[in-house]
Design an enzyme around this catalytic site. Structure first.
Site, PDB file in Angstrom:
ATOM      1  CG  ASP A   1      -2.434 -14.444 -16.496  1.00 32.10           C
ATOM      2  OD1 ASP A   1      -2.719 -14.701 -15.315  1.00 32.10           O
ATOM      3  OD2 ASP A   1      -1.515 -13.656 -16.807  1.00 32.10           O
TER       4      ASP A   1
ATOM      5  CG  ASP B   1      -2.385 -10.219 -15.391  1.00 34.42           C
ATOM      6  OD1 ASP B   1      -2.905 -10.758 -14.399  1.00 34.42           O
ATOM      7  OD2 ASP B   1      -1.337 -10.626 -15.910  1.00 34.42           O
ATOM      8  CD  GLU B   2      -5.428 -14.278 -12.723  1.00 39.77           C
ATOM      9  OE1 GLU B   2      -5.618 -15.469 -13.033  1.00 39.77           O
ATOM     10  OE2 GLU B   2      -4.709 -13.934 -11.780  1.00 39.77           O
TER      11      GLU B   2
HETATM   12  P1  TTP Z   1       0.910 -12.309 -12.916  1.00 40.88           P
HETATM   13  O1  TTP Z   1      -0.102 -12.582 -13.968  1.00 40.88           O
HETATM   14  O2  TTP Z   1       1.098 -13.280 -11.819  1.00 40.88           O
HETATM   15  O3  TTP Z   1       2.364 -12.127 -13.569  1.00 40.88           O
HETATM   16  P2  TTP Z   1       2.786 -11.492 -14.951  1.00 40.88           P
HETATM   17  O4  TTP Z   1       1.588 -11.062 -15.740  1.00 40.88           O
HETATM   18  O5  TTP Z   1       3.813 -10.442 -14.690  1.00 40.88           O
HETATM   19  O6  TTP Z   1       3.509 -12.706 -15.663  1.00 40.88           O
HETATM   20  P3  TTP Z   1       2.845 -14.012 -16.313  1.00 40.88           P
HETATM   21  O7  TTP Z   1       1.378 -13.935 -16.146  1.00 40.88           O
HETATM   22  O8  TTP Z   1       3.284 -13.979 -17.738  1.00 40.88           O
HETATM   23  O9  TTP Z   1       3.482 -15.146 -15.583  1.00 40.88           O
HETATM   24  O10 TTP Z   1       0.620 -10.914 -12.252  1.00 40.88           O
HETATM   25  C1  TTP Z   1       0.101  -9.800 -12.988  1.00 40.88           C
HETATM   26  C2  TTP Z   1       0.737  -8.507 -12.516  1.00 40.88           C
HETATM   27  O11 TTP Z   1       0.511  -8.344 -11.132  1.00 40.88           O
HETATM   28  C3  TTP Z   1       2.234  -8.461 -12.710  1.00 40.88           C
HETATM   29  O12 TTP Z   1       2.614  -8.022 -14.005  1.00 40.88           O
HETATM   30  C4  TTP Z   1       2.656  -7.503 -11.657  1.00 40.88           C
HETATM   31  C5  TTP Z   1       1.649  -7.676 -10.547  1.00 40.88           C
HETATM   32  N1  TTP Z   1       2.268  -8.503  -9.484  1.00 40.88           N
HETATM   33  C6  TTP Z   1       2.912  -7.855  -8.446  1.00 40.88           C
HETATM   34  O13 TTP Z   1       2.882  -6.623  -8.348  1.00 40.88           O
HETATM   35  N2  TTP Z   1       3.523  -8.616  -7.496  1.00 40.88           N
HETATM   36  C7  TTP Z   1       3.578  -9.976  -7.557  1.00 40.88           C
HETATM   37  O14 TTP Z   1       4.167 -10.638  -6.673  1.00 40.88           O
HETATM   38  C8  TTP Z   1       2.917 -10.644  -8.661  1.00 40.88           C
HETATM   39  C9  TTP Z   1       2.944 -12.141  -8.774  1.00 40.88           C
HETATM   40  C10 TTP Z   1       2.294  -9.855  -9.582  1.00 40.88           C
HETATM   41 MG    MG Z   2      -0.067 -12.348 -16.116  1.00 40.71          MG
END
Ligand code: TTP
Ligand code: MG
Length: 407
Positions: free
Chosen positions: A9, A104-105
């Site tokens: 991720d 992103d994962e």
């Molecule tokens: P995540 O992987 O949940 O969050 P992140 O990558 O920003 O942070 P981390 O993994 O380090 O905790 O989500 C990936 C992307 O999806 C995030 O950058 C933006 C988008 N997203 C939104 O648009 N709204 C949201 O509520 C969430 C959780 C994510």
């Molecule tokens: Mg992320």
């Protein structure tokens, strides 16, 4: 051999893309989501911003109150889509067993790749390094023998983390964690559990699955398994010829061979019926058993000739079952049959083999009748036993005892 599943991720994805394109933003509290005078919420917050209590889904106004010095960016989805594609392309270089989840994962099955990289850990280090070099973004990677534990591990080690849960340590790893870390437990689930005094995954793991079923319905069994670090889901690359499987958990653990056989036959018929509907043939048949102590095994057999008949599936499954039960004395909690390695039904059957032809015709006829009159309209010898055990349910067949898992 234990599987080696990675969950990968990207850290603070939207923000990291902005920072990679504009290095002035690095090391600062940055928020993607919009300007703070707008209605709307934080989509992604840098870890520097999180130190002020900011998180995704927080209203932008609240975010700017908590951290007035944060840099607020509107964001641009096409940049994130491009970065996501490059991210997935890098992962695909490492293993074809790749299942993207969102932008992103991804899960990656790295079983058997240890010899190439030295260890799964070293493979993960190489993946992190390439993403850093080519995208300028930090990544967190969890490694475990199943998806759910790998995902929780990657979440726990953020940012820029790498965490491997050794095989056999899944339960002790999960035990102290709050239940909210378990995928599938939302705010509501967390509240229900808290009301019953359940705060940690360890407490959840020791609850009888019946209690969880009463709170969460069909998902209760799944949660019970996850809390115990049990998750058989495969890494499924998109578009790959999917596998087909059917499984069921018995109301009571059993060694009764007639019941096991009857259930296996019924499940084989369900798998066979879907296989023929897809007009595919199969080469690889697998049997899955979960024992009373939750140990789960799968045994596979590759057919010498691709087939789509219920009888071949059942016969192969039964051989695997007999062999397995001769070596294991525990009672069986769950039985399942699956097929993979599907190929187009090019009618490859040996036309000289009249018994194969007869079986094919018989199966086609059974399918036609079932389509018209329902699955239980025809019962083959073995599944007749099920008639007395499980109530027939319109055209869906017998109601097995855990409909969630019987699909
Ligand atoms: P995540 O992987 O949940 O969050 P992140 O990558 O920003 O942070 P981390 O993994 O380090 O905790 O989500 C990936 C992307 O999806 C995030 O950058 C933006 C988008 N997203 C939104 O648009 N709204 C949201 O509520 C969430 C959780 C994510
Ligand atoms: Mg992320």
């Amino acid at each position: 051999m234990a599987r080696q599943i990675m969950h990968i991720d990207l850290d603070a994805f939207f923000v990291s893309v902005e920072q990679a394109l504009n290095p002035d933003l690095k090391g600062k509290p940055v928020v993607v989501g919009g300007k703070p005078d707008r209605r709307g919420v934080v989509a992604s917050a840098s870890y520097e911003a999180r130190a002020f209590g900011l998180y995704a889904s927080m209203p932008l106004r609240t975010a700017s109150r908590l951290c007035p010095q944060a840099i607020f960016i509107e964001g641009n989805f096409s940049k994130y889509r491009d970065a996501s594609q490059r991210f997935m392309t890098i992962l695909a270089d490492f293993s074809p067993y790749l299942e993207p989840l969102g932008l992103d994962e991804a899960y990656l099955d790295a079983t058997g790749f240890e010899s190439i990289y030295g260890s799964t850990m070293q493979m993960a280090v190489a993946i992190k390094q390439r993403i850093k070099d080519e995208l300028g973004i930090c990544t967190s990677v969890g490694i475990a023998n199943c998806k759910v534990v790998a995902k929780i591990a990657s979440d726990l080690c953020k940012p820029d983390g790498l965490l491997e849960v050794a095989a056999g340590k899944e339960r002790s790893f999960l035990r102290p964690l709050p239940v909210a870390k378990l995928p599938g437990i939302g705010k509501k689930g967390e509240r229900i559990l808290k009301d019953s005094g359940i705060k940690t995954i360890g407490q959840l793991a020791t609850l009888p699955s019946g209690v969880l079923k009463s709170h969460f319905g069909a998902a209760g069994e799944l949660l019970h398994n996850y809390a115990n670090g049990i998750d058989d889901r495969k890494v499924e690359p998109p578009g790959a010829a999917k596998s087909i499987s059917r499984e069921t958990t018995f109301g009571k653990d059993t060694r009764d061979s007639s019941l096991l056989k009857a259930t296996l036959h019924y499940l084989s018929e369900r798998v066979g019926s879907e296989l023929r509907q897809k007009d595919k043939l199969v080469r690889c048949v697998s049997l899955k058993l979960r024992y009373a102590d939750f140990t789960t095994i799968t045994r596979q057999h590759t057919l010498s000739q691709a087939s789509d008949t219920d009888q071949t599936l059942f016969d192969t499954g039964l051989k695997l079952l007999k062999k397995e039960l001769s070596q294991e004395k525990q009672a069986v909690r769950l039985i399942g049959i699956g097929i993979s390695n599907l190929t187009e039904a090019g009618r490859q059957l040996d036309m000289l083999d009249s018994s194969a032809q007869r079986l094919e015709k018989l199966n086609a006829a059974i399918d036609r009748i079932r389509k018209k009159y329902g699955f239980t309209a025809i019962q083959t010898g073995r599944t007749l036993l099920l008639k007395d055990i499980f109530p027939a349910n319109d055209d869906k067949g017998y109601t097995l005892q855990t409909p969630s898992l019987s699909r």
